[in-house]
Structures are given as structure tokens and as C-alpha cells.
Design a protein around this motif. Structure first.
Motif, mmCIF file in Angstrom:
data_model
loop_
_atom_site.group_PDB
_atom_site.id
_atom_site.type_symbol
_atom_site.label_atom_id
_atom_site.label_comp_id
_atom_site.label_asym_id
_atom_site.label_seq_id
_atom_site.Cartn_x
_atom_site.Cartn_y
_atom_site.Cartn_z
ATOM 1 N N GLN A 399 0.834 -1.213 0.000
ATOM 2 C CA GLN A 399 0.000 0.000 0.000
ATOM 3 C C GLN A 399 0.868 1.263 0.000
ATOM 4 O O GLN A 399 0.585 2.231 -0.732
ATOM 5 C CB GLN A 399 -0.923 -0.013 1.219
ATOM 6 C CG GLN A 399 -1.844 1.201 1.287
ATOM 7 C CD GLN A 399 -2.695 1.199 2.548
ATOM 8 O OE1 GLN A 399 -2.566 0.298 3.357
ATOM 9 N NE2 GLN A 399 -3.529 2.200 2.684
ATOM 10 N N ASP A 400 1.977 1.283 0.771
ATOM 11 C CA ASP A 400 2.857 2.463 0.832
ATOM 12 C C ASP A 400 3.540 2.695 -0.513
ATOM 13 O O ASP A 400 3.684 3.846 -0.984
ATOM 14 C CB ASP A 400 3.895 2.280 1.936
ATOM 15 C CG ASP A 400 3.244 2.279 3.324
ATOM 16 O OD1 ASP A 400 2.095 2.773 3.438
ATOM 17 O OD2 ASP A 400 3.863 1.775 4.297
ATOM 18 N N ARG A 407 1.845 9.444 -6.099
ATOM 19 C CA ARG A 407 2.180 10.838 -5.830
ATOM 20 C C ARG A 407 3.311 11.339 -6.743
ATOM 21 O O ARG A 407 3.314 12.498 -7.161
ATOM 22 C CB ARG A 407 2.592 11.005 -4.369
ATOM 23 C CG ARG A 407 1.412 10.821 -3.428
ATOM 24 C CD ARG A 407 1.820 11.065 -1.993
ATOM 25 N NE ARG A 407 0.686 10.913 -1.101
ATOM 26 C CZ ARG A 407 0.730 11.122 0.206
ATOM 27 N NH1 ARG A 407 1.884 11.493 0.767
ATOM 28 N NH2 ARG A 407 -0.352 10.949 0.944
ATOM 29 N N VAL A 408 4.309 10.465 -7.032
ATOM 30 C CA VAL A 408 5.419 10.865 -7.925
ATOM 31 C C VAL A 408 4.914 11.099 -9.348
ATOM 32 O O VAL A 408 5.286 12.062 -10.024
ATOM 33 C CB VAL A 408 6.532 9.796 -7.893
ATOM 34 C CG1 VAL A 408 7.578 10.074 -8.982
ATOM 35 C CG2 VAL A 408 7.201 9.757 -6.529
ATOM 36 N N LEU A 409 4.103 10.196 -9.828
ATOM 37 C CA LEU A 409 3.603 10.286 -11.197
ATOM 38 C C LEU A 409 2.564 11.384 -11.366
ATOM 39 O O LEU A 409 2.326 11.854 -12.472
ATOM 40 C CB LEU A 409 3.016 8.946 -11.627
ATOM 41 C CG LEU A 409 4.013 7.784 -11.737
ATOM 42 C CD1 LEU A 409 3.279 6.503 -12.113
ATOM 43 C CD2 LEU A 409 5.104 8.098 -12.763
ATOM 44 N N ARG A 410 1.913 11.806 -10.312
ATOM 45 C CA ARG A 410 0.837 12.781 -10.446
ATOM 46 C C ARG A 410 1.362 14.164 -10.844
ATOM 47 O O ARG A 410 0.699 14.916 -11.552
ATOM 48 C CB ARG A 410 0.091 12.876 -9.110
ATOM 49 C CG ARG A 410 -1.160 13.740 -9.213
ATOM 50 C CD ARG A 410 -1.898 13.761 -7.898
ATOM 51 N NE ARG A 410 -1.080 14.383 -6.850
ATOM 52 C CZ ARG A 410 -1.490 14.610 -5.613
ATOM 53 N NH1 ARG A 410 -2.721 14.224 -5.257
ATOM 54 N NH2 ARG A 410 -0.707 15.160 -4.717
ATOM 55 N N ILE A 411 2.627 14.587 -10.513
ATOM 56 C CA ILE A 411 3.172 15.935 -10.812
ATOM 57 C C ILE A 411 3.392 16.117 -12.323
ATOM 58 O O ILE A 411 2.859 17.046 -12.924
ATOM 59 C CB ILE A 411 4.476 16.172 -10.030
ATOM 60 C CG1 ILE A 411 4.163 16.168 -8.514
ATOM 61 C CG2 ILE A 411 5.132 17.484 -10.431
ATOM 62 C CD1 ILE A 411 5.386 16.232 -7.636
ATOM 63 N N PRO A 412 4.197 15.308 -13.050
ATOM 64 C CA PRO A 412 4.386 15.518 -14.499
ATOM 65 C C PRO A 412 3.118 15.305 -15.293
ATOM 66 O O PRO A 412 2.872 15.986 -16.281
ATOM 67 C CB PRO A 412 5.466 14.502 -14.854
ATOM 68 C CG PRO A 412 5.396 13.469 -13.790
ATOM 69 C CD PRO A 412 5.015 14.179 -12.540
ATOM 70 N N VAL A 413 2.363 14.375 -14.930
ATOM 71 C CA VAL A 413 1.130 14.111 -15.672
ATOM 72 C C VAL A 413 0.233 15.335 -15.623
ATOM 73 O O VAL A 413 -0.358 15.761 -16.627
ATOM 74 C CB VAL A 413 0.431 12.868 -15.101
ATOM 75 C CG1 VAL A 413 -0.965 12.722 -15.700
ATOM 76 C CG2 VAL A 413 1.254 11.612 -15.401
ATOM 77 N N GLY A 414 0.116 15.990 -14.496
ATOM 78 C CA GLY A 414 -0.714 17.184 -14.364
ATOM 79 C C GLY A 414 -0.169 18.334 -15.203
ATOM 80 O O GLY A 414 -0.912 19.067 -15.858
ATOM 81 N N PHE A 415 1.181 18.476 -15.200
ATOM 82 C CA PHE A 415 1.795 19.560 -15.968
ATOM 83 C C PHE A 415 1.531 19.377 -17.456
ATOM 84 O O PHE A 415 1.177 20.307 -18.184
ATOM 85 C CB PHE A 415 3.295 19.622 -15.682
ATOM 86 C CG PHE A 415 4.034 20.639 -16.496
ATOM 87 C CD1 PHE A 415 3.932 22.001 -16.197
ATOM 88 C CD2 PHE A 415 4.816 20.249 -17.597
ATOM 89 C CE1 PHE A 415 4.603 22.932 -16.980
ATOM 90 C CE2 PHE A 415 5.474 21.197 -18.358
ATOM 91 C CZ PHE A 415 5.393 22.541 -18.047
ATOM 92 N N VAL A 416 1.736 18.127 -17.936
ATOM 93 C CA VAL A 416 1.517 17.828 -19.359
ATOM 94 C C VAL A 416 0.070 18.099 -19.729
ATOM 95 O O VAL A 416 -0.239 18.654 -20.783
ATOM 96 C CB VAL A 416 1.925 16.387 -19.661
ATOM 97 C CG1 VAL A 416 1.506 15.997 -21.060
ATOM 98 C CG2 VAL A 416 3.438 16.204 -19.484
ATOM 99 N N LEU A 417 -0.835 17.707 -18.874
ATOM 100 C CA LEU A 417 -2.255 17.897 -19.182
ATOM 101 C C LEU A 417 -2.575 19.391 -19.234
ATOM 102 O O LEU A 417 -3.314 19.846 -20.126
ATOM 103 C CB LEU A 417 -3.111 17.205 -18.109
ATOM 104 C CG LEU A 417 -3.083 15.663 -18.143
ATOM 105 C CD1 LEU A 417 -3.890 15.098 -16.980
ATOM 106 C CD2 LEU A 417 -3.620 15.137 -19.466
#
Length: 478
Positions: A399-400, A407-417
């Protein structure tokens, strides 16, 4: 079943057996003994017993009258019982009872019962009647005035009530009942042509001697008989309590003189003045034979007493030796008892010690097995608990890792979007901006026109007002 008839007339029952003797105490306002008047000639009870402590009782059994009793609450004995001779039955076991309502008329008990059953529940118990405790240890027996031996079964069981008993010495009680039985069966019944017309009154004259200071010991016992039939007769018998072998015959009139003043036992003295002399003589002869037989028995008793005297003297001589033998036997028995007791004590102590040891050992074994069982049972439980904890730890690690990856993947994905969406939001906003600019320019132009028109209108209005104020009005021609 007994019911209350009036406030002073009530039914009294005896309930040793189902439907046992019932007694009815008759109030002074009633004539005679109610249903028990059938035990008197012409259904007329004796007259002259008028003291306030004289209580009339109609003794009943199975709801049928059996005999009548006049009871003295002062002397605590019956003054007489009236009955008829019936075919005697085999003697029944004595079942003595007391009457609660003689002492406490207001109680709810309407039956004669055993004294032990009402102790503490009846007020003033024994105040007006004799109790069993008055006879215990007194040396006197409860002598029946109406003897049970002259009655059949139903009547016989009804006689065993303390309201039908007077204190007599054992020998006098035996002598009285023997004499009455013989006189009635051998002298009276055979000479009454209608046996159901033979009326009997058995009574007692109280004395100043009292058992335990309470129950009067009779000084005289008497019997009055009346054959109320053609060629009828009447007769009286008297026995002094201080002379067991006495049995005097006399007329009913002579007997009445020995009782209370003004007493009349039978209606019209049962035709005493016109009774058959032949019948009377025959009855007296039969009584004389009975009396002679008793005297012969008395002589035999004297000889027995003489021989008994010799036996008593021999007994006195042999008594010391007998006592010594009894002492030796007693000592031997006590020694045997002591030996057996000692052996029993030793066996008890040794056996107790052994049993205590076995019991302690058994408790230790049981405790040890219980502890081992608990340990063995706890091993699978502990192993299962460790495995479950390991599995839960692994799931926590997974789970951790998943949470960190997200959380790591959420930063670049948001920027690209957001970067990909910029052209869309920029180009699509140009028409809306041009529209808003055209609307703003049109609105500004319209606002300038409206302000100019309003200003001109204001000047026009102001000029018109000045002209009207300062230029004089002309005529219509001008």
C-alpha cells in the motif's frame, strides 16, 4: 361440609378421615340439641342443666347425628352423653381431637382437629376445654362417657373426641367400660322389645379434684337407661370413682337427686311409675349376676395378688444379683463399644490421611495436565497470529509503494495535461474576447449619444424656462 347457621349456632367438624366426626354447638336460643334430639325419648333432652357454662354439642359423622353431649366449660369435662346402642364394631385406632370453637367461636375453623394443627392459630386454646397436654403425665386416661365399644364403626369413630372424655385412672376406665358393656349388652338390650327405643345417658359428676389444676376428676360415674316401648322401663346405675368394683342400681328418680337440683333426665321419667315390674326384676337379676361375676373375678384377683406378693419378695431378694449382672453386662457392652469406637477412630484417621494424600496427588496431576493442555492449545494460536501479522505487514508495504508511486507520477502528468490544454483555452477565448470588445465599443458609443441628447434637452428646457420668466406675455394679435 360445615356452614355457619347463625351468629351463635355453628357447625363443628372432625376431619381426621374424609367426612370424620362433625359436632354442632347448639345456641341457647335453640330447643334441645337440634338434629341430635333423636337420642332422647320423645326428642326431649334432660331438663335442669341451665348454667351458662353448659354447652350443647350435637356430635355428627358423615353429616349424620351420632350422639349428643352436654359439656361443662367450667369443669372441662362432659356432664353427659346421650346415645343409642348399636351393633358393636371391632375397636378402632384412637384419634383424639379438640374443638376449636369452644375456645374461640369467632375463628374460621369449623372442624374438630388435632391440637397440633391449630396451636397458635386459635385464640385462648384450652381456656374452655381439656387438651391432650392436660392428660399427659397426669396418671389419668381419657375415659369415654359414650363408650366406643357400644357403637358400630361410623358411631365408634365419632366418640374419640375430648368433649366426650373424662379423666379416669387406667384401672377405673377399664372397669367402667367393662361394666357398662356387660350391663347394656346382657341386661338392658335383651329386655327392651324395641332395641331402637333403648335410650342411654352416660354421665359424670364433677369434683373439686382437678388434673393439673384444670380438668375436673369425676367423683361419680352414672348411667341412665330408658326403654321407651310397650312394657317399658327405666333404670339408673352409679359407680363411685374411689371404689372400682362398686356398681349400684337405683331408680332414675333416685339418680336425679344425686345430680343438680331440678334435673329431670327423661320425659315423664320414662314411665317409671307404670313400668313393668317383671322387666325390672329380670334386669336387676341380670345386673346382679354381672356384679357377682365381677366379685368372683375380684377374689381371683386377690389370689393372684397373694401369689404376686410371693413373687415380689423373691424379686426383692434377687434384685441385688440381677443388678450386679446388669452392671457386668453394662460394663462389657461399654468395653465392646469402646473397642469398636477406638478401631473406628484409627481406621477413620488412617483412611482420612490416605484419602487426603490421594486427593492432593489427584489435584496436582489434574493441574499439571491442565497447564500442559493450555500450552499445547496456545501453540497453534500463536503461530496463526504471527502468520497473520506478517501478511498484514506485507499488505502495508504494498500500500505504501503504490501511494508513493501515485504521488510521484501525479506531478508531471498534471503539468503535461495543463500544457496540452493551453492552446485550446487560448484560441477558443479569441471570439469571446472580440465579442466582448465589440459590445464594449457599442455600449460606449451609445452612452455618448445618450449623454449628448440628454445635455441638449437640458439646455432646451433651461432656455424655455428663462424665456417664460423674463419675456412679457403679448396679446393674441401680437
Amino acid at each position: 361440609e360445615c356452614t355457619m347457621k347463625t351468629s351463635i349456632v355453628f357447625l363443628l367438624c372432625i376431619s381426621v378421615f374424609p367426612g370424620f366426626s362433625q359436632g354442632r354447638v347448639v345456641g341457647e336460643d335453640e330447643t334441645g340439641f337440634a338434629e341430635c334430639n333423636v337420642f332422647f325419648p320423645g326428642q326431649v333432652p334432660p331438663e335442669g342443666f341451665t348454667e351458662p357454662f353448659h354447652v350443647k354439642i350435637c356430635q355428627q359423622y358423615n353429616k349424620e347425628p351420632r350422639f349428643a353431649t352436654l359439656y361443662s366449660t367450667k369443669d372441662k369435662i362432659p356432664l353427659y352423653s346421650a346415645f343409642k346402642y348399636t351393633k358393636p364394631a371391632q375397636n378402632k385406632e384412637e384419634n383424639w381431637l379438640v374443638e376449636p370453637q369452644i375456645d374461640d367461636p369467632e375463628n374460621d375453623l369449623h372442624e374438630m382437629v388435632h391440637e397440633a394443627d391449630i396451636t397458635g392459630t386459635v385464640a385462648n386454646l384450652g381456656a374452655n376445654q381439656a387438651l391432650t397436654s392436660d392428660y399427659v403425665g397426669s396418671g389419668y386416661e381419657r375415659g369415654l362417657l359414650n363408650p366406643s365399644l357400644l357403637n358400630e364403626e361410623d358411631f365408634q369413630m365419632a366418640t374419640y373426641t375430648l368433649t366426650n372424655a373424662v379423666p379416669l385412672s387406667p384401672s377405673l376406665s377399664k372397669s367402667w367400660h367393662r361394666d357398662i358393656g356387660r350391663v347394656v349388652e346382657q341386661a338392658l338390650v335383651p329386655h327392651c322389645s324395641k332395641k331402637d327405643h333403648l335410650y342411654l345417658l352416660a354421665g359424670a359428676i364433677p369434683s373439686s379434684v382437678r388434673v393439673k389444676g384444670k380438668v375436673s376428676v369425676p367423683e361419680t360415674l352414672w348411667l341412665a337407661a330408658c326403654c321407651d316401648a310397650p312394657e317399658g322401663w327405666s333404670l339408673g346405675l352409679v359407680k363411685k370413682t374411689n371404689d372400682e368394683i362398686s356398681l349400684a342400681d337405683l331408680t332414675v328418680g333416685e339418680l336425679e337427686k344425686q345430680l343438680l337440683a331440678g334435673v329431670h333426665l327423661f320425659k315423664g321419667n320414662c314411665g317409671e311409675d307404670n313400668q313393668s315390674q317383671e322387666k325390672t326384676v329380670a334386669i336387676l337379676q341380670a345386673i346382679g349376676q354381672i356384679r357377682s361375676g365381677e366379685q368372683a373375678g375380684t377374689s381371683d384377683n386377690q389370689e393372684a395378688k397373694d401369689s404376686g406378693l410371693v413373687r415380689r419378695v423373691a424379686g426383692i431378694i434377687a434384685t441385688p444379683f440381677i443388678k450386679l449382672l446388669e452392671l457386668l453386662i453394662y460394663v462389657f457392652v461399654e468395653l465392646v463399644k469402646f473397642v469398636f469406637y477406638f478401631l473406628w477412630l484409627v481406621i477413620k484417621r488412617v483412611g482420612g490421611t490416605v484419602l487426603d494424600g490421594v486427593y492432593s496427588l489427584w489435584n496436582g496431576v489434574v493441574s499439571y495436565l491442565k497447564a500442559i493442555s493450555m500450552v499445547l492449545i496456545s501453540i497453534p494460536y500463536d503461530v496463526g497470529r504471527v502468520i497473520i501479522n506478517i501478511f498484514l505487514g506485507f499488505l502495508q508495504i504494498v500500500q505504501d509503494v503504490a501511494s508513493l508511486t501515485y504521488r510521484v507520477l501525479r506531478i508531471p502528468v498534471g503539468f503535461v495535461l495543463h500544457l496540452a490544454a493551453f492552446p485550446y483555452h487560448s484560441i477558443c477565448a479569441i471570439p469571446s474576447v472580440l465579442k466582448d470588445m465589440a459590445t464594449g465599443i457599442g455600449g460606449t458609443f451609445s452612452l455618448v449619444i445618450d449623454a449628448t441628447v440628454t445635455l441638449l434637452h437640458g439646455f432646451y428646457y433651461l432656455a424655455g424656462h428663462i424665456v417664460k420668466r423674463f419675456v412679457p406675455k403679448g396679446s393674441s394679435d401680437d
